[in-house]
Scaffold this motif. Structure first.
Motif, PDB file in Angstrom:
ATOM      1  N   GLU A 155       0.830  -1.207   0.000  1.00 52.95           N
ATOM      2  CA  GLU A 155       0.000   0.000   0.000  1.00 52.95           C
ATOM      3  C   GLU A 155       0.864   1.256   0.000  1.00 52.95           C
ATOM      4  OE1 GLU A 155      -2.390  -0.530   3.431  1.00 52.95           O
ATOM      5  OE2 GLU A 155      -3.851  -1.846   2.439  1.00 52.95           O
ATOM      6  N   ARG A 156       1.977   1.220   0.746  1.00 51.43           N
ATOM      7  CA  ARG A 156       2.880   2.363   0.785  1.00 51.43           C
ATOM      8  C   ARG A 156       3.469   2.647  -0.589  1.00 51.43           C
ATOM      9  NH1 ARG A 156       7.000   0.258   3.250  1.00 51.43           N
ATOM     10  NH2 ARG A 156       8.261   0.172   1.363  1.00 51.43           N
ATOM     11  N   ASP A 159       0.808   4.114  -2.835  1.00 54.13           N
ATOM     12  CA  ASP A 159       0.366   5.436  -2.420  1.00 54.13           C
ATOM     13  C   ASP A 159       1.461   6.493  -2.546  1.00 54.13           C
ATOM     14  OD1 ASP A 159      -1.326   7.371  -1.338  1.00 54.13           O
ATOM     15  OD2 ASP A 159      -0.612   6.986   0.696  1.00 54.13           O
ATOM     16  N   LYS A 160       2.688   6.150  -2.116  1.00 53.45           N
ATOM     17  CA  LYS A 160       3.740   7.159  -2.043  1.00 53.45           C
ATOM     18  C   LYS A 160       4.953   6.859  -2.921  1.00 53.45           C
ATOM     19  CE  LYS A 160       2.492   8.335   2.728  1.00 53.45           C
ATOM     20  NZ  LYS A 160       2.970   8.447   4.123  1.00 53.45           N
ATOM     21  N   GLU A 180      -2.169   4.596 -12.173  1.00 54.34           N
ATOM     22  CA  GLU A 180      -1.447   4.528 -10.907  1.00 54.34           C
ATOM     23  C   GLU A 180      -2.166   5.309  -9.813  1.00 54.34           C
ATOM     24  OE1 GLU A 180       2.536   5.847 -11.395  1.00 54.34           O
ATOM     25  OE2 GLU A 180       3.269   3.847 -11.820  1.00 54.34           O
ATOM     26  N   LYS A 181      -2.684   6.493 -10.155  1.00 57.09           N
ATOM     27  CA  LYS A 181      -3.422   7.293  -9.178  1.00 57.09           C
ATOM     28  C   LYS A 181      -4.679   6.572  -8.742  1.00 57.09           C
ATOM     29  CE  LYS A 181      -1.813  11.801 -10.852  1.00 57.09           C
ATOM     30  NZ  LYS A 181      -2.235  13.095 -11.448  1.00 57.09           N
ATOM     31  N   ALA A 184      -3.760   3.712  -6.388  1.00 53.84           N
ATOM     32  CA  ALA A 184      -3.433   4.211  -5.062  1.00 53.84           C
ATOM     33  C   ALA A 184      -4.696   4.572  -4.294  1.00 53.84           C
ATOM     34  CB  ALA A 184      -2.519   5.433  -5.184  1.00 53.84           C
ATOM     35  N   ALA A 185      -5.651   5.183  -4.995  1.00 56.78           N
ATOM     36  CA  ALA A 185      -6.908   5.560  -4.340  1.00 56.78           C
ATOM     37  C   ALA A 185      -7.695   4.333  -3.911  1.00 56.78           C
ATOM     38  CB  ALA A 185      -7.737   6.429  -5.274  1.00 56.78           C
ATOM     39  N   ASN A 188      -7.232   3.098  -0.419  1.00 53.39           N
ATOM     40  CA  ASN A 188      -7.638   3.967   0.678  1.00 53.39           C
ATOM     41  C   ASN A 188      -9.143   3.942   0.896  1.00 53.39           C
ATOM     42  OD1 ASN A 188      -5.039   4.910   1.294  1.00 53.39           O
ATOM     43  ND2 ASN A 188      -5.118   6.381  -0.386  1.00 53.39           N
ATOM     44  N   GLU A 191     -11.136   4.929   4.218  1.00 54.96           N
ATOM     45  CA  GLU A 191     -10.318   5.812   5.040  1.00 54.96           C
ATOM     46  C   GLU A 191     -11.214   6.858   5.712  1.00 54.96           C
ATOM     47  OE1 GLU A 191      -6.275   8.572   4.676  1.00 54.96           O
ATOM     48  OE2 GLU A 191      -7.202   7.703   2.903  1.00 54.96           O
TER      49      GLU A 191
END
Length: 416
Positions: A155-156, A159-160, A180-181, A184-185, A188, A191
């Protein structure tokens, strides 16, 4: 003597779970039956109870750590003296022992190697996510015990991005960057939410993105069933038998019979595995405080109407009371009822990995014409069948729904 606290199996396809919260801390005294922690799978949450009196001498699984089914998440020792010692002077030794055991339990097949020849250890869920999102594990730094790569590490990365000291293939086109965006979403989801609400958000989203859901709608005439139900209620009253035979009970029986005729609908599909089940285990979507649960009536196809009614009342009451147990697992098909809310048609979301879910709408009276063209009011129930189009074609789903309607419109068949 130490008693192991194990990660339970909450469903047919569950391979590992996550500890969401520990209610007890190391060194706390516990009694058999005390709730000591909350665990979650991709579908369910469950409170784990102590199986012996004693002390929680060791918490092995930290919060959010992925643990295989039947894996040890904690230790309870019956001896107060040992419990106190383990909670104080022997903590470091125990941790080292646990690390050694974890390394020894990882087989060569479960590990890979980095470019410099160093072995890579990763949890099954981390490996699955890495494969799904095309991430090479050799470029991921593990933060788990012994450098093990966990779900959090994947996940890291999504996300980053990766750590500065590690390189990885990145998207080069605008379309790939957009993907990719999105990826990453995806991780989450939920959340900002807590407890059951967060789990529901994650499950519902996963259901929508991992299946090809399509919903069919039609109505069933309940005129004959209504008369049959009234006679049955009268007979039960005369016999001083208190069994609530609701329309949902009749639908449950009709669905069970229809599933036996259409086994492709009584199936699950997960992680590349498709299974048609011989037994019919019917999930009953039930509203509870702050969420939704799906208690299960097992082997419903082998039960009479009265037994279905009794079991339905029992499992839904347990769900509303927050009780845990096997009654929450193993469903092969689900029904959900919004009729009491005045809703006629809706689009139920699949209770993955199941292939189908049937929604029941509010009873309506419609004007129909008899054979002589004379108008009359007819009682009807709206039905909404959502199915996974990856597994079931529209014609097959329609055939199943036709059978459900046929049984409801010919209620004598429900008692045979």
């Amino acid at each position: 003597m130490a008693t192991e606290v194990l990660m339970p199996k909450l469903g047919l396809t569950m391979t590992e779970g996550t500890v969401q919260e520990w209610y007890k801390k190391e060194g706390d005294a516990v009694k058999k039956g005390d709730v000591i922690c909350l665990i979650a799978s991709e579908k369910l949450t469950m409170e784990v109870e102590a199986e012996a009196d004693g002390y929680l001498t060791k918490i092995i699984a930290t919060v959010d750590e992925d643990i295989p089914v039947k894996g040890v998440i904690g230790l309870i020792d019956e001896s107060a003296e040992i419990g106190i010692t383990a909670a104080t002077s022997k903590i470091e030794i125990t941790k080292q022992d646990i690390k050694v055991l974890k390394v020894e339990n990882i087989t060569q097949q479960e590990s890979e190697k980095r470019a410099d020849g160093e072995r890579i250890f990763a949890s099954p869920l981390a490996k699955r996510l890495a494969k799904e999102y095309d991430i090479e594990l050799q470029f991921v730094r593990g933060t788990g015990g012994n450098g093990r790569i966990t779900k959090r590490d994947i996940e890291r990365v999504l996300d980053k991005g990766l750590d500065d000291t590690i390189e990885v293939n990145v998207a080069s086109t605008p379309e790939e960057k957009q993907i990719e965006k999105f990826v990453a979403a995806e991780l989450n989801i939920g959340e900002g939410l807590i407890g059951m609400r967060k789990i529901i958000a994650q499950r519902m989203h996963k259901s929508m993105v991992s299946t090809a859901q399509l919903t069919l709608h039609r109505k069933a005439s309940l005129d004959k069933l209504a008369k049959f139900r009234n006679k049955l209620k009268q007979k039960l009253q005369q016999a001083n038998v208190e069994i609530p035979i609701t329309y949902t009970v009749f639908v449950a029986r009709a669905v069970a019979l229809a599933l036996k005729k259409n086994p492709q609908m009584n199936s699950t599909y997960s992680n590349g595995s498709y299974i048609e089940h011989n037994e019919v285990h019917l999930g009953i979507a039930t509203s509870v405080r702050n969420g939704l649960m799906v208690p299960v009536i097992h082997n419903v196809d082998k039960l009479s109407l009265s037994t279905i009614s009794e079991n339905m009342a029992t499992v839904t009451e347990k769900a509303r009371n927050g009780e845990s147990g096997a009654y929450l697992t193993g469903s092969t098909f689900t029904i959900t009822n919004l009729g009491t809310s005045g809703v006629e048609y809706f689009t139920p979301i699949l209770n993955t990995p199941e292939t189908g879910i049937l929604g029941l709408g509010s009873l309506v009276k419609e004007v129909s014409l008899d054979k002589k063209g004379k108008p009359y009011y007819e009682l009807k129930m709206p039905l909404s069948l959502t199915f996974d189009h990856q597994i079931i074609d529209g014609s097959e789903a329609a055939a199943f729904l036709e059978d459900v309607v046929y049984y409801l419109e010919n209620p004598m068949l429900l008692v045979i």
